[in-house]
Motif scaffolding. Structure first.
Motif, short mmCIF file in Angstrom:
data_model
loop_
_atom_site.label_atom_id
_atom_site.label_comp_id
_atom_site.label_asym_id
_atom_site.label_seq_id
_atom_site.Cartn_x
_atom_site.Cartn_y
_atom_site.Cartn_z
N SER A 1 0.81 -1.20 0.00
CA SER A 1 0.00 0.00 0.00
C SER A 1 0.84 1.26 0.00
O SER A 1 0.41 2.29 -0.46
N GLN A 2 2.05 1.18 0.53
CA GLN A 2 2.89 2.36 0.61
C GLN A 2 3.83 2.49 -0.57
O GLN A 2 4.40 3.54 -0.79
N ILE A 3 4.05 1.40 -1.28
CA ILE A 3 5.02 1.47 -2.37
C ILE A 3 4.51 2.43 -3.42
O ILE A 3 3.38 2.33 -3.87
N GLY A 4 5.36 3.36 -3.80
CA GLY A 4 4.96 4.37 -4.76
C GLY A 4 4.34 5.59 -4.12
O GLY A 4 4.13 6.60 -4.77
N ARG A 5 4.06 5.49 -2.83
CA ARG A 5 3.45 6.61 -2.15
C ARG A 5 4.40 7.80 -2.07
O ARG A 5 5.59 7.64 -1.88
N ALA A 6 3.85 8.98 -2.23
CA ALA A 6 4.66 10.19 -2.19
C ALA A 6 4.34 10.98 -0.92
O ALA A 6 3.18 11.19 -0.61
N SER A 7 5.38 11.36 -0.21
CA SER A 7 5.21 12.18 0.98
C SER A 7 6.16 13.36 0.90
O SER A 7 7.23 13.25 0.32
N PRO A 8 5.80 14.49 1.52
CA PRO A 8 6.68 15.65 1.47
C PRO A 8 8.01 15.34 2.13
O PRO A 8 8.07 14.59 3.11
N ALA A 9 9.09 15.94 1.60
CA ALA A 9 10.42 15.66 2.13
C ALA A 9 10.62 16.29 3.51
O ALA A 9 11.24 15.68 4.38
N TYR A 10 10.06 17.49 3.73
CA TYR A 10 10.45 18.27 4.90
C TYR A 10 9.91 17.72 6.22
O TYR A 10 10.31 18.19 7.28
N CYS A 11 9.04 16.75 6.19
CA CYS A 11 8.48 16.26 7.45
C CYS A 11 8.50 14.75 7.57
O CYS A 11 7.75 14.17 8.33
N THR A 12 9.38 14.10 6.79
CA THR A 12 9.52 12.66 6.93
C THR A 12 10.99 12.34 7.20
O THR A 12 11.86 13.14 6.88
N GLY A 13 11.25 11.19 7.77
CA GLY A 13 12.61 10.82 8.13
C GLY A 13 13.49 10.74 6.90
O GLY A 13 14.51 11.44 6.80
N VAL A 14 13.12 9.91 5.94
CA VAL A 14 13.91 9.77 4.73
C VAL A 14 14.01 11.11 4.02
O VAL A 14 15.07 11.49 3.50
N GLY A 15 12.93 11.86 4.04
CA GLY A 15 12.91 13.16 3.36
C GLY A 15 13.92 14.12 3.95
O GLY A 15 14.68 14.75 3.22
N LYS A 16 13.94 14.23 5.27
CA LYS A 16 14.87 15.17 5.88
C LYS A 16 16.31 14.69 5.71
O LYS A 16 17.22 15.51 5.51
N ALA A 17 16.52 13.36 5.74
CA ALA A 17 17.86 12.84 5.47
C ALA A 17 18.27 13.25 4.05
O ALA A 17 19.42 13.61 3.80
N ALA A 18 17.32 13.22 3.14
CA ALA A 18 17.59 13.62 1.75
C ALA A 18 17.96 15.09 1.68
O ALA A 18 18.96 15.47 1.06
N LEU A 19 17.17 15.92 2.33
CA LEU A 19 17.43 17.36 2.32
C LEU A 19 18.83 17.65 2.84
O LEU A 19 19.58 18.44 2.25
N ALA A 20 19.16 16.99 3.94
CA ALA A 20 20.47 17.24 4.57
C ALA A 20 21.60 16.78 3.65
O ALA A 20 22.73 17.25 3.76
N ALA A 21 21.30 15.88 2.73
CA ALA A 21 22.34 15.33 1.87
C ALA A 21 22.56 16.17 0.62
O ALA A 21 23.52 15.95 -0.11
N LEU A 22 21.69 17.14 0.39
CA LEU A 22 21.82 17.94 -0.82
C LEU A 22 22.86 19.04 -0.64
O LEU A 22 23.04 19.55 0.45
N PRO A 23 23.51 19.42 -1.72
CA PRO A 23 24.36 20.61 -1.67
C PRO A 23 23.48 21.84 -1.39
O PRO A 23 22.34 21.90 -1.85
N GLN A 24 24.04 22.78 -0.66
CA GLN A 24 23.26 23.92 -0.18
C GLN A 24 22.41 24.61 -1.26
O GLN A 24 21.22 24.86 -1.03
N PRO A 25 22.97 24.91 -2.42
CA PRO A 25 22.13 25.62 -3.41
C PRO A 25 20.90 24.82 -3.83
O PRO A 25 19.80 25.38 -3.95
N ARG A 26 21.07 23.53 -3.99
CA ARG A 26 19.90 22.72 -4.37
C ARG A 26 18.90 22.66 -3.23
O ARG A 26 17.69 22.69 -3.44
N LEU A 27 19.43 22.58 -2.02
CA LEU A 27 18.53 22.57 -0.87
C LEU A 27 17.71 23.85 -0.82
O LEU A 27 16.48 23.81 -0.66
N ASP A 28 18.37 24.99 -1.00
CA ASP A 28 17.66 26.25 -0.98
C ASP A 28 16.58 26.29 -2.05
O ASP A 28 15.43 26.65 -1.79
N ALA A 29 16.97 25.89 -3.25
CA ALA A 29 16.02 25.92 -4.36
C ALA A 29 14.82 25.04 -4.05
O ALA A 29 13.66 25.41 -4.28
N LEU A 30 15.11 23.86 -3.49
CA LEU A 30 14.04 22.92 -3.20
C LEU A 30 13.11 23.46 -2.12
O LEU A 30 11.89 23.39 -2.24
#
Lengths: 265, 265
Positions: free
Chosen positions: A135-164
């Motif tokens: 049921s969850q496979i393929g599900r989309a959740s916002p990055a800024y409030c999920t565990g994997v999402g925030k890990a992703a944000l933290a992994a981006l280079p600063q300019p891309r993070l800002d843009a995102l």
DNA sequence: AAATTAGTTCCACTATCTGGAACTTACTTT
DNA sequence: AAAGTAAGTTCCAGATAGTGGAACTAATTT
């Protein structure tokens, strides 16, 4: 002209195609079946145009029209997606490590990737058949409030993070959701230092999670792993105890990726 | 001009859109990642045209281009499909009955729908986590050599059946696949009499299956249920014993559908 | 039965897509 | 390492397919 990389975030100028799949998305993301006029109201296109587009989409099997004149997402989407899923290298390489992480923690494991401002879940391993599988496979959740999402944000280079973040519309899902831009940036800095991200009921009330990022050889983010569980069973302490395990799982996947590229060349 | 119903089988004249998603399908169904030239060879379109189309598809997230210039199916497909799956009424109504059928037989249960000449699997319930969950959901198999598929064929009105078989390219998957048109029609007649269909290793060697059709109020086919198992464990006799159970499950789903439509109006 | 709303068809107009050819970049071969 | 070849990208005049206003038909509602 920049070449269209997967990770660029641009307003789509893809002509006919863009409009067409915007319609598919409109229908797929709606919370109820839509009739012609419902779509007309939301799509902002003239009747004639919209009608032809919908006909084409139905002919192609991307949409279907049921008995009471409602449009619904079509089966062909399922077929295409199942091939996409089956062929994903990351998923294939990660699968055994997700299972191991599940064995170690007993909780639900997710594997997710970043697409624009959202995390899309590629795979999961569930405790027992909790609700309904897949049921969850393929599900989309916002990055800024999920565990994997925030890990992703933290992994981006600063300019891309800002843009995102500029593109993200931040709203509170629960009372714990981080809605202040500054607070979010502080959180991201903390995640960078720690090497893992927590979600303390920020997306769904009663759900906590720890996540870590997976990088490729060039240290660009490709995905994230997480352990998720209900708050009544998973305390702050459990989260902290699992953090090393999650990071280890992420590292194991990275080694797997490196190993595969070695012999290949 | 006929209105494009889900079940019509027509050569797509959907212009730009048709070509675009033909490309998505080409990439998704390929057994290996394709580079630009690979696609060029297979798509039969001029370089310039193809290039722009691929760019559009990448921009829309329907395709992605990986590090070594290979095109792969995009994550957005997963997102769209997961919504399609989550919202399917048939799937939702059938789920408990699939589970019950699994409890009664102990074998793998499938729920499938007919799309053109193929069966697309909407759901399944598996013994233990046999291989990898969800791996079959969305999978497309030919109708003429699968249990659910043959049940579907037998459920079609004769003219549609003829049209569909004319469009089907029949080839032997195993030594038991029915390849003669006449034999296939005889088999379909038998299925009509019996009310259920067998697959005796016709699609995959070592795999047997019994299936029954699900109809809506107007007696038009909407889907099929099946019990599938390995030949060494599932003999002819087991298949025959399960047939009534499968038919009962299909009937239960039909009642569910009828019940839902009653209170609704 | 009339009015209203929903869905479909038509056609002149024009934005978008087409495709050949030239160009640039990335490998391969000697 | 230089030349050669293949792969990928860009460009633009011409053609096609998409656009959208309006008229029409079918289904509900009053």
């Amino acid at each position: 002209m920049t070449k269209a990389s997967t990770s660029d975030i641009v307003s789509p100028s893809t002509g006919t195609l863009g409009k067409a799949i915007a319609l598919v998305e409109l229908v797929a993301l709606a919370d109820r079946p839509l009739r012609f006029t419902d779509i007309l109201d939301r799509a902002g296109q003239p009747r004639g145009t919209l009608h032809r587009q919908l006909c084409h989409l139905v002919e192609e099997g991307l949409l279907e029209m049921n008995a009471d004149h409602c449009y619904e997402p079509g089966l062909r989407l399922l077929k295409l997606a199942s091939r996409a899923w089956g062929r994903s290298d990351l998923r294939r390489l990660a699968a055994p490590h997700l299972q191991a992480l599940h064995d170690a923690t007993g909780e639900t494991i997710h594997l997710g990737m970043l697409r624009d401002t959202e995390i899309i879940y590629l795979d999961k391993v569930e405790s027992r058949q909790a609700v309904r599988m897949a049921s969850q496979i393929g599900r989309a959740s916002p990055a800024y409030c999920t565990g994997v999402g925030k890990a992703a944000l933290a992994a981006l280079p600063q300019p891309r993070l800002d843009a995102l973040l500029d593109l993200t519309e931040i709203r509170p899902f629960t009372q714990h959701t981080i809605v202040e831009r500054q607070a979010l940036e502080a959180e991201i800095a903390a995640i960078r230092r720690a090497g893992h991200a927590f979600d303390r009921e920020e997306h769904e009330a009663g759900i906590r999670c720890v996540a870590a990022a997976i990088f490729d050889q060039e240290r660009t983010f490709i995905g994230g792993v997480s352990v998720t569980g209900p708050a009544y069973r998973v305390g702050e302490e459990a989260l902290r105890n699992w953090a090393p395990l999650v990071r280890a799982a992420a590292n194991a996947v990275m080694e797997e990726i490196a190993a595969r590229l070695g012999p290949k060349a």
